[in-house]
Scaffold this motif. Structure first.
Motif, PDB file in Angstrom:
ATOM      1  N   MET A 130       0.850  -1.174   0.000  1.00  0.00           N
ATOM      2  CA  MET A 130       0.000   0.000   0.000  1.00  0.00           C
ATOM      3  C   MET A 130       0.891   1.231   0.000  1.00  0.00           C
ATOM      4  N   GLY A 131       0.511   2.182  -0.785  1.00  0.00           N
ATOM      5  CA  GLY A 131       1.255   3.429  -0.850  1.00  0.00           C
ATOM      6  C   GLY A 131       0.291   4.600  -0.874  1.00  0.00           C
ATOM      7  N   ILE A 132       0.846   5.791  -0.814  1.00  0.00           N
ATOM      8  CA  ILE A 132       0.032   7.004  -0.902  1.00  0.00           C
ATOM      9  C   ILE A 132       0.744   7.964  -1.851  1.00  0.00           C
ATOM     10  N   CYS A 133      -0.040   8.606  -2.705  1.00  0.00           N
ATOM     11  CA  CYS A 133       0.519   9.515  -3.706  1.00  0.00           C
ATOM     12  C   CYS A 133       0.626  10.931  -3.173  1.00  0.00           C
ATOM     13  N   THR A 134       1.605  11.627  -3.697  1.00  0.00           N
ATOM     14  CA  THR A 134       1.675  13.069  -3.481  1.00  0.00           C
ATOM     15  C   THR A 134       0.661  13.719  -4.416  1.00  0.00           C
ATOM     16  N   ALA A 164      -2.332  -2.751  -8.247  1.00  0.00           N
ATOM     17  CA  ALA A 164      -3.421  -3.492  -8.878  1.00  0.00           C
ATOM     18  C   ALA A 164      -4.762  -2.828  -8.564  1.00  0.00           C
ATOM     19  N   LYS A 165      -4.782  -2.054  -7.491  1.00  0.00           N
ATOM     20  CA  LYS A 165      -6.021  -1.449  -7.022  1.00  0.00           C
ATOM     21  C   LYS A 165      -5.693  -0.073  -6.458  1.00  0.00           C
ATOM     22  N   TYR A 166      -6.637   0.836  -6.568  1.00  0.00           N
ATOM     23  CA  TYR A 166      -6.436   2.172  -6.012  1.00  0.00           C
ATOM     24  C   TYR A 166      -7.735   2.671  -5.400  1.00  0.00           C
ATOM     25  N   TRP A 167      -7.581   3.609  -4.485  1.00  0.00           N
ATOM     26  CA  TRP A 167      -8.722   4.273  -3.875  1.00  0.00           C
ATOM     27  C   TRP A 167      -8.423   5.757  -3.953  1.00  0.00           C
ATOM     28  N   LEU A 177       6.107  -6.897   9.231  1.00  0.00           N
ATOM     29  CA  LEU A 177       5.036  -7.343   8.347  1.00  0.00           C
ATOM     30  C   LEU A 177       3.658  -7.283   8.999  1.00  0.00           C
ATOM     31  N   CYS A 178       3.572  -7.548  10.285  1.00  0.00           N
ATOM     32  CA  CYS A 178       2.268  -7.617  10.954  1.00  0.00           C
ATOM     33  C   CYS A 178       1.845  -6.330  11.654  1.00  0.00           C
ATOM     34  N   CYS A 179       2.788  -5.542  12.139  1.00  0.00           N
ATOM     35  CA  CYS A 179       2.408  -4.439  13.021  1.00  0.00           C
ATOM     36  C   CYS A 179       2.789  -3.041  12.535  1.00  0.00           C
ATOM     37  N   ASP A 180       3.853  -2.896  11.806  1.00  0.00           N
ATOM     38  CA  ASP A 180       4.307  -1.574  11.381  1.00  0.00           C
ATOM     39  C   ASP A 180       4.790  -1.703   9.941  1.00  0.00           C
ATOM     40  N   ASN A 181       3.870  -1.493   9.005  1.00  0.00           N
ATOM     41  CA  ASN A 181       4.168  -1.768   7.612  1.00  0.00           C
ATOM     42  C   ASN A 181       3.658  -0.638   6.716  1.00  0.00           C
ATOM     43  N   CYS A 182       3.531  -0.919   5.428  1.00  0.00           N
ATOM     44  CA  CYS A 182       3.108   0.107   4.478  1.00  0.00           C
ATOM     45  C   CYS A 182       1.712   0.657   4.802  1.00  0.00           C
ATOM     46  N   HIS A 183       0.834  -0.184   5.321  1.00  0.00           N
ATOM     47  CA  HIS A 183      -0.494   0.289   5.709  1.00  0.00           C
ATOM     48  C   HIS A 183      -0.388   1.310   6.845  1.00  0.00           C
ATOM     49  N   SER A 184       0.507   1.055   7.779  1.00  0.00           N
ATOM     50  CA  SER A 184       0.713   1.978   8.901  1.00  0.00           C
ATOM     51  C   SER A 184       1.283   3.305   8.418  1.00  0.00           C
ATOM     52  N   HIS A 185       2.147   3.251   7.430  1.00  0.00           N
ATOM     53  CA  HIS A 185       2.740   4.459   6.840  1.00  0.00           C
ATOM     54  C   HIS A 185       1.643   5.342   6.246  1.00  0.00           C
ATOM     55  N   VAL A 186       0.743   4.741   5.475  1.00  0.00           N
ATOM     56  CA  VAL A 186      -0.362   5.493   4.878  1.00  0.00           C
ATOM     57  C   VAL A 186      -1.291   6.027   5.969  1.00  0.00           C
ATOM     58  N   ALA A 187      -1.556   5.228   6.983  1.00  0.00           N
ATOM     59  CA  ALA A 187      -2.411   5.666   8.088  1.00  0.00           C
ATOM     60  C   ALA A 187      -1.816   6.886   8.785  1.00  0.00           C
ATOM     61  N   LEU A 188      -0.494   6.881   8.994  1.00  0.00           N
ATOM     62  CA  LEU A 188       0.142   8.038   9.624  1.00  0.00           C
ATOM     63  C   LEU A 188      -0.037   9.279   8.761  1.00  0.00           C
ATOM     64  N   ALA A 189       0.147   9.161   7.454  1.00  0.00           N
ATOM     65  CA  ALA A 189      -0.043  10.312   6.569  1.00  0.00           C
ATOM     66  C   ALA A 189      -1.466  10.856   6.679  1.00  0.00           C
ATOM     67  N   THR A 228      -8.385  -0.445   9.427  1.00  0.00           N
ATOM     68  CA  THR A 228      -9.390   0.408   8.798  1.00  0.00           C
ATOM     69  C   THR A 228      -9.077   0.588   7.319  1.00  0.00           C
ATOM     70  N   LEU A 229      -7.819   0.892   7.021  1.00  0.00           N
ATOM     71  CA  LEU A 229      -7.426   1.084   5.629  1.00  0.00           C
ATOM     72  C   LEU A 229      -7.632  -0.169   4.793  1.00  0.00           C
ATOM     73  N   CYS A 230      -7.324  -1.307   5.355  1.00  0.00           N
ATOM     74  CA  CYS A 230      -7.509  -2.568   4.644  1.00  0.00           C
ATOM     75  C   CYS A 230      -8.962  -2.753   4.236  1.00  0.00           C
ATOM     76  N   PHE A 231      -9.877  -2.588   5.174  1.00  0.00           N
ATOM     77  CA  PHE A 231     -11.298  -2.781   4.880  1.00  0.00           C
ATOM     78  C   PHE A 231     -11.843  -1.712   3.934  1.00  0.00           C
ATOM     79  N   LEU A 232     -11.434  -0.461   4.133  1.00  0.00           N
ATOM     80  CA  LEU A 232     -11.931   0.596   3.258  1.00  0.00           C
ATOM     81  C   LEU A 232     -11.400   0.447   1.840  1.00  0.00           C
ATOM     82  N   CYS A 233     -10.170  -0.022   1.701  1.00  0.00           N
ATOM     83  CA  CYS A 233      -9.637  -0.275   0.351  1.00  0.00           C
ATOM     84  C   CYS A 233     -10.359  -1.437  -0.312  1.00  0.00           C
TER      85      CYS A 233
END
Length: 135
Positions: free
Chosen positions: A1-5, A30-33, A66-78, A94-99
């Protein structure tokens, strides 16, 4: 998961102490929101980019987990830093389900690449289960 500028550059927490730019750890998306920049609560014309930058700088100093502090957490912090949708409770779950709910596949091929391995594995498990139950 990533986040765009705001210019479309994808930032991805790709590994320990490393945030990539436009080179995601697991290949092309493969997927975007698509999020709405008008939902950014933080002040200033560059609030989105500032939050993405600050989250990326923070994650350049973190060990990838992999389980606790990963790319999803990075996007959540942003999203928390920019107070997206007036919220500071964004997290990886939250991000996982919303995506899953709001994300769109970039192509039919991306949909197939995402779900074909799961469907094949499920088919194998069900077939093996049926064979052993018929005995």
């Amino acid at each position: 998961m990533g986040i765009c500028t705001s210019t479309g550059v994808i930032r991805d927490f790709a590994g320990p102490y490393f945030v990539s730019e436009d080179n995601m750890a697991f290949g092309k998306p493969a997927k975007y929101w698509k999020l709405d920049p008008a939902q950014v609560y933080a002040s200033g014309p560059n609030a989105w980019d500032t939050a993405v930058h600050d989250a990326s700088e923070e994650y350049k100093h973190r060990m990838h987990n992999l389980c606790c502090d990963n790319c999803h957490s990075h996007v959540a912090l942003a999203l928390n830093l920019m107070r997206y949708n007036n919220s500071t409770t964004w997290n990886m779950v939250t991000l996982c389900f919303l995506c899953l709910l709001y994300g769109k596949y970039v192509s039919v091929g991306a949909f197939v690449k995402t779900w074909l391995p799961f469907v094949l594995l499920l088919g194998i498990i069900l077939t093996v289960s049926l064979v052993f139950n018929l005995r």
